[in-house]
Write a protein that holds these residues in place. Structure first.
Motif, PDB file in Angstrom:
ATOM      1  N   TRP A 177       9.327  16.537  19.113  1.00  0.00           N
ATOM      2  CA  TRP A 177       9.213  16.089  20.515  1.00  0.00           C
ATOM      3  C   TRP A 177      10.254  15.044  20.877  1.00  0.00           C
ATOM      4  CZ3 TRP A 177       7.065  18.981  23.934  1.00  0.00           C
ATOM      5  CH2 TRP A 177       5.909  19.717  23.655  1.00  0.00           C
ATOM      6  N   PRO A 178      10.261  13.881  20.198  1.00  0.00           N
ATOM      7  CA  PRO A 178      11.272  12.886  20.590  1.00  0.00           C
ATOM      8  C   PRO A 178      12.712  13.380  20.425  1.00  0.00           C
ATOM      9  CG  PRO A 178      10.061  12.163  18.638  1.00  0.00           C
ATOM     10  CD  PRO A 178       9.342  13.346  19.181  1.00  0.00           C
ATOM     11  N   ILE A 179      12.983  14.133  19.349  1.00  0.00           N
ATOM     12  CA  ILE A 179      14.354  14.633  19.171  1.00  0.00           C
ATOM     13  C   ILE A 179      14.716  15.550  20.337  1.00  0.00           C
ATOM     14  CG2 ILE A 179      15.865  16.076  17.754  1.00  0.00           C
ATOM     15  CD1 ILE A 179      14.366  15.178  15.310  1.00  0.00           C
ATOM     16  N   GLY A 180      13.811  16.479  20.633  1.00  0.00           N
ATOM     17  CA  GLY A 180      14.084  17.445  21.694  1.00  0.00           C
ATOM     18  C   GLY A 180      14.256  16.786  23.051  1.00  0.00           C
ATOM     19  N   LEU A 181      13.339  15.890  23.374  1.00  0.00           N
ATOM     20  CA  LEU A 181      13.411  15.256  24.691  1.00  0.00           C
ATOM     21  C   LEU A 181      14.663  14.390  24.817  1.00  0.00           C
ATOM     22  CD1 LEU A 181       9.648  14.297  25.141  1.00  0.00           C
ATOM     23  CD2 LEU A 181      10.917  16.124  26.304  1.00  0.00           C
ATOM     24  N   MET A 182      14.961  13.652  23.735  1.00  0.00           N
ATOM     25  CA  MET A 182      16.113  12.761  23.811  1.00  0.00           C
ATOM     26  C   MET A 182      17.406  13.543  23.985  1.00  0.00           C
ATOM     27  SD  MET A 182      17.454   9.929  21.182  1.00  0.00           S
ATOM     28  CE  MET A 182      18.840  10.850  20.623  1.00  0.00           C
ATOM     29  N   PHE A 183      17.595  14.576  23.163  1.00  0.00           N
ATOM     30  CA  PHE A 183      18.859  15.312  23.269  1.00  0.00           C
ATOM     31  C   PHE A 183      18.947  16.115  24.563  1.00  0.00           C
ATOM     32  CE2 PHE A 183      19.344  14.272  18.764  1.00  0.00           C
ATOM     33  CZ  PHE A 183      20.656  13.839  18.797  1.00  0.00           C
ATOM     34  N   SER A 184      17.805  16.578  25.069  1.00  0.00           N
ATOM     35  CA  SER A 184      17.863  17.252  26.369  1.00  0.00           C
ATOM     36  C   SER A 184      18.351  16.280  27.430  1.00  0.00           C
ATOM     37  CB  SER A 184      16.485  17.773  26.769  1.00  0.00           C
ATOM     38  OG  SER A 184      15.985  18.604  25.763  1.00  0.00           O
ATOM     39  N   VAL A 209      20.995  22.715  24.790  1.00  0.00           N
ATOM     40  CA  VAL A 209      20.396  23.860  24.107  1.00  0.00           C
ATOM     41  C   VAL A 209      19.648  23.396  22.860  1.00  0.00           C
ATOM     42  CG1 VAL A 209      20.926  25.954  22.794  1.00  0.00           C
ATOM     43  CG2 VAL A 209      22.063  25.527  24.990  1.00  0.00           C
ATOM     44  N   PHE A 210      20.283  22.513  22.089  1.00  0.00           N
ATOM     45  CA  PHE A 210      19.644  21.982  20.882  1.00  0.00           C
ATOM     46  C   PHE A 210      18.337  21.270  21.225  1.00  0.00           C
ATOM     47  CE2 PHE A 210      19.094  18.260  18.059  1.00  0.00           C
ATOM     48  CZ  PHE A 210      18.861  18.920  16.879  1.00  0.00           C
ATOM     49  N   GLY A 211      18.407  20.433  22.251  1.00  0.00           N
ATOM     50  CA  GLY A 211      17.217  19.677  22.651  1.00  0.00           C
ATOM     51  C   GLY A 211      16.089  20.596  23.101  1.00  0.00           C
ATOM     52  N   LEU A 212      16.441  21.602  23.928  1.00  0.00           N
ATOM     53  CA  LEU A 212      15.407  22.508  24.426  1.00  0.00           C
ATOM     54  C   LEU A 212      14.803  23.342  23.296  1.00  0.00           C
ATOM     55  CD1 LEU A 212      16.982  23.635  27.827  1.00  0.00           C
ATOM     56  CD2 LEU A 212      15.105  22.013  27.430  1.00  0.00           C
ATOM     57  N   LEU A 213      15.636  23.734  22.337  1.00  0.00           N
ATOM     58  CA  LEU A 213      15.110  24.469  21.183  1.00  0.00           C
ATOM     59  C   LEU A 213      14.082  23.630  20.428  1.00  0.00           C
ATOM     60  CD1 LEU A 213      18.083  26.359  19.480  1.00  0.00           C
ATOM     61  CD2 LEU A 213      15.926  27.306  20.312  1.00  0.00           C
ATOM     62  N   MET A 214      14.420  22.347  20.222  1.00  0.00           N
ATOM     63  CA  MET A 214      13.503  21.449  19.521  1.00  0.00           C
ATOM     64  C   MET A 214      12.184  21.325  20.286  1.00  0.00           C
ATOM     65  SD  MET A 214      14.122  19.895  16.653  1.00  0.00           S
ATOM     66  CE  MET A 214      15.416  19.947  15.441  1.00  0.00           C
TER      67      MET A 214
END
Lengths: 67, 644
Positions: free
Chosen positions: A7-14, A50-55
């Motif tokens: 969650w935090p990785i995905g949201l942050m990178f998005s 894309v990376f963030g949304l995948l996470m």
């Protein structure tokens, strides 16, 4: 532990990805001088997004399968 | 040096990162119920997370900065620190040692020593480890604050205190789990933040082929870039093994192959990866034995390919500097404010008195205390009446020819990153500094609480009490780190001495673990006195040897010089080899002469021959650690052949 790290990785990178894409679209061509004329903010921003949304997707899927 | 100007977007990216790590701490706070949750994560974390945290704890900012520096100085041979000095040891830890760390229910590496030997060895190890982690985190925070000051013009004290405060908040809330989670975040920040810089750099020099051609020219005349005083074969910067096999004088590291393979590849590498609680703690937090054993194996994959991210930029910088493309040069050493005052006075004086160029150059060099370019100094003296103070400073800084290798990676970030990407790369760097501090502090608070406080100061207290102590010592640990940061910033010699002492303590450690884990006859007397003897051997070795170009003193040789090594690195590798051998022999002999204090039964789960083999049959053959380890070794071997 109760928090899924995706969650935090995905949201942050998005969020960072969106910022970079916006910067890439809005800044003039002069901004690309250091990066050899490549609009690196736009390109790399898309990669991050894309990376963030995948996470986020995996975190969401993990949550629903846990239920 | 002119500061980097950050735009609003760059600050926003930093802010997003800070919010993310604070949020992680905030959410995790709910799950911190016992001291074990706080200090050891209660064996709850999946292998891919501990694996990435494992590698991240090692990939501190000093590593990032230092490896790029070595990439410029030594070229591709720097990869030995990865392919020789890490991968084999990580696989050994996973396959052979993890079952004892994880299976023994020890909560820390020193606690394993207590279970296997006795309190003395544990005490020695935990005190030296605790001191070391505090200093390591202080050194890293000092580097961070200095960097922010030089690069962005931020105030040193403010940078130091704010970054420490952020780390304090999230570690205090989420404990080890917080630290591990932010390490994973940092891993992605570094990879995703630096990959585009490397891509742009490689494109700019014209690709790998052109890079090799440029580096061949660098190797034949490294003096042109102040990289080395000797000249080498054209492939010295671009092949990993050939220059090494030709002897210490044929490679820029000044290291022979035995020192490299035995000193670094065996003693130092196994000593670090297999016994350092900072990294082992990550694997011990994994949710079960198989996850714990997979942790170092998962970590080995990125470790194997990281040279692209951390060493290649240094090589690119050397190639760019050679052709001086777009006016690029390796960053010069930074002139301190006090040196400026004297230097400016000297320049004005020289101009006023119309001194001879040579005399003026000598005086100004002495004032700056660095090697300068005579032509640039002469030009400054000539033009001084027309220059204002700021320009004068810039011109003097520009005249410095000594390289500040630690600035290499940032000089590329500065060169290639437009606003936006710049924020991402800098946040990556900031992240690695802060998570480095968090990693050290979480290892420190565990060792303090379980191995020192619970063992010697307050036994048999309630768990709540140790939880409270764990939190208190986190605050103390961060406070001590700040003190150390100031100490190191005031006395730069302090850092050299501290790192030296770490070296003395670490070098023999692996011998104790190796014998303890794999030979049941090893006694506690043998372990304790062997370790002590090994440490003394390294101190003595250092006192009696020196490296070319070093005067007797902090760098060795203060009791007389019996052997002069071609480089500091060679001296260091040989020191490790000697200390290990001494510790190994002493432990062996003393163990044979003394009686065992632990029975076979007590050593079950702690010694290889007395422990039932870990049964991997539940896992498919391809998921077993031994198989994965072999695949990784083959991969590593192939990389070595490709870049032979």
């Amino acid at each position: 532990m109760g928090l899924d790290i995706r969650w935090p990785i995905g949201l942050m990178f998005s969020a960072v990805g969106v910022l970079l894409v916006l910067q890439g679209l809005l800044a003039g061509p002069d901004a690309n001088k250091p990066s050899l004329g490549i609009n690196i903010n736009l390109g790399w921003g898309c990669v991050l997004l894309v990376f963030g949304l995948l996470m986020v997707f995996f975190a969401w899927r993990g949550k629903s399968s846990a239920k | 040096m002119s500061h980097i100007h950050l735009g609003g977007i760059d600050y926003s990216i930093m802010a997003i990162y800070v919010v993310a790590i604070l949020a992680i701490g905030w959410v995790l706070k709910r799950y911190m119920k016992t001291s074990a949750d706080f200090l050891t994560s209660s064996h709850s974390i999946p292998a891919w997370i501990t694996g990435l945290a494992f590698i991240s704890a090692n990939l501190g900012a000093l590593e990032l900065v230092g490896m790029a520096a070595s990439g410029a100085k030594y070229g591709i041979a720097t990869c030995h620190f990865y392919w020789v000095g890490a991968i084999p040891a990580m696989i050994f830890l996973a396959v052979f040692m993890m079952p004892f760390y994880y299976g023994s229910k020890a909560r820390s590496v020193p606690e394993y020593l207590k279970l296997r030997f006795d309190e003395r060895t544990r005490c020695l190890n935990s005190i030296s480890f605790a001191v070391m982690t505090v200093f390591a985190s202080g050194i890293s925070m000092n580097a961070l604050a200095k960097l922010l000051h030089q690069l962005l013009g931020w105030n040193y004290d403010v940078s130091l205190w704010i970054c420490s405060a952020i780390v304090l908040v999230y570690v205090l809330k989420g404990g080890l789990t917080s630290a591990i989670y932010t390490e994973v975040l940092q891993f992605f920040m570094i990879v995703l933040g630096f990959a585009p810089v490397v891509y742009l750099g490689l494109k700019d020099v014209g690709g790998w082929g052109a890079l090799k051609t440029s580096l061949a020219a660098v190797a034949q005349n490294p003096a042109a870039l102040e990289l080395n005083t000797k000249s080498f074969q054209p492939d010295a910067w671009t092949s990993a093994w050939k220059p090494l096999l030709e002897g210490a004088s044929a490679n820029p590291m000044g290291v022979d192959v035995i020192a490299m393979v035995f000193g670094l590849g065996f003693v130092l590498s196994f000593g670090y990866w297999c016994t350092n609680f900072l990294v082992v703690q990550r694997a011990m937090a994994a949710k079960n034995m198989s996850a714990a054993r997979r942790t170092p194996l998962i970590a080995a994959v990125p470790k194997m390919i990281f040279p692209v991210l951390v060493i290649l930029p240094g090589m690119i910088a050397a190639a760019l500097a050679l052709t001086a493309k777009d006016g690029y040069r390796l960053p010069p050493k930074i002139v301190s404010e006090s040196a400026y005052v004297q230097a400016i006075a000297a320049v004005k004086d020289a101009a006023a008195q119309k001194l001879d160029d040579k005399v003026a150059f000598e005086r100004i060099s002495k004032a700056v205390e660095m090697k300068l370019s005579p032509a640039k100094v002469a030009a400054v003296v000539k033009e001084v009446p027309a220059l204002d103070e700021a320009t004068l400073k810039d011109r003097l800084q520009d005249a410095v020819v000594e390289n500040d290798y630690d600035g290499v990676i940032l000089s590329l970030v500065k060169k290639y990153c437009p606003s936006g990407l710049l924020g991402l790369a800098l946040t990556g760097l900031l992240a690695s500094f802060m998570s480095g501090m968090a990693g050290n502090v979480t290892a420190f608070n565990t060792v303090w609480t379980y191995d020192l406080y619970q063992a010697y100061i307050a036994r048999n207290k309630s768990d709540g009490h140790y939880m409270w102590m764990g939190r208190c010592i986190t605050v103390v640990g961060i406070g001590l780190s700040i003190v150390c940061a100031y100490l190191v910033s005031r006395w730069s010699n302090a850092m050299d001495i501290i790192q030296l002492v770490f070296g003395f303590v670490n070098a023999p450690l692996f011998a104790t673990f190796l014998l303890g884990m794999f030979w049941k006859r090893t006694t506690s007397h043998g372990a304790f006195f062997g370790l002590l003897g090994g440490t003394l051997t390294s101190a003595l070795f250092h006192a009696l040897t020196s490296a070319v170009g070093n005067a007797p003193g902090v760098k060795g040789g203060y009791l007389g010089v019996l052997q002069v090594f071609p480089s500091d690195m060679a001296q260091n590798f040989w020191l490790a080899a000697f200390a290990f051998t001494a510790c190994f022999m002493l432990t062996l002999v003393i163990s044979l002469l003394t009686r065992r204090t632990k029975t076979d039964d007590e050593l079950k789960g702690l010694v290889y021959s007395l422990t039932p083999k870990t049964v991997d049959h539940a896992q498919a053959w391809y998921a077993r650690p031994a198989f994965l380890g072999c695949v990784l070794l083959v991969g590593c071997f192939i990389l070595n052949i490709i870049f032979w």
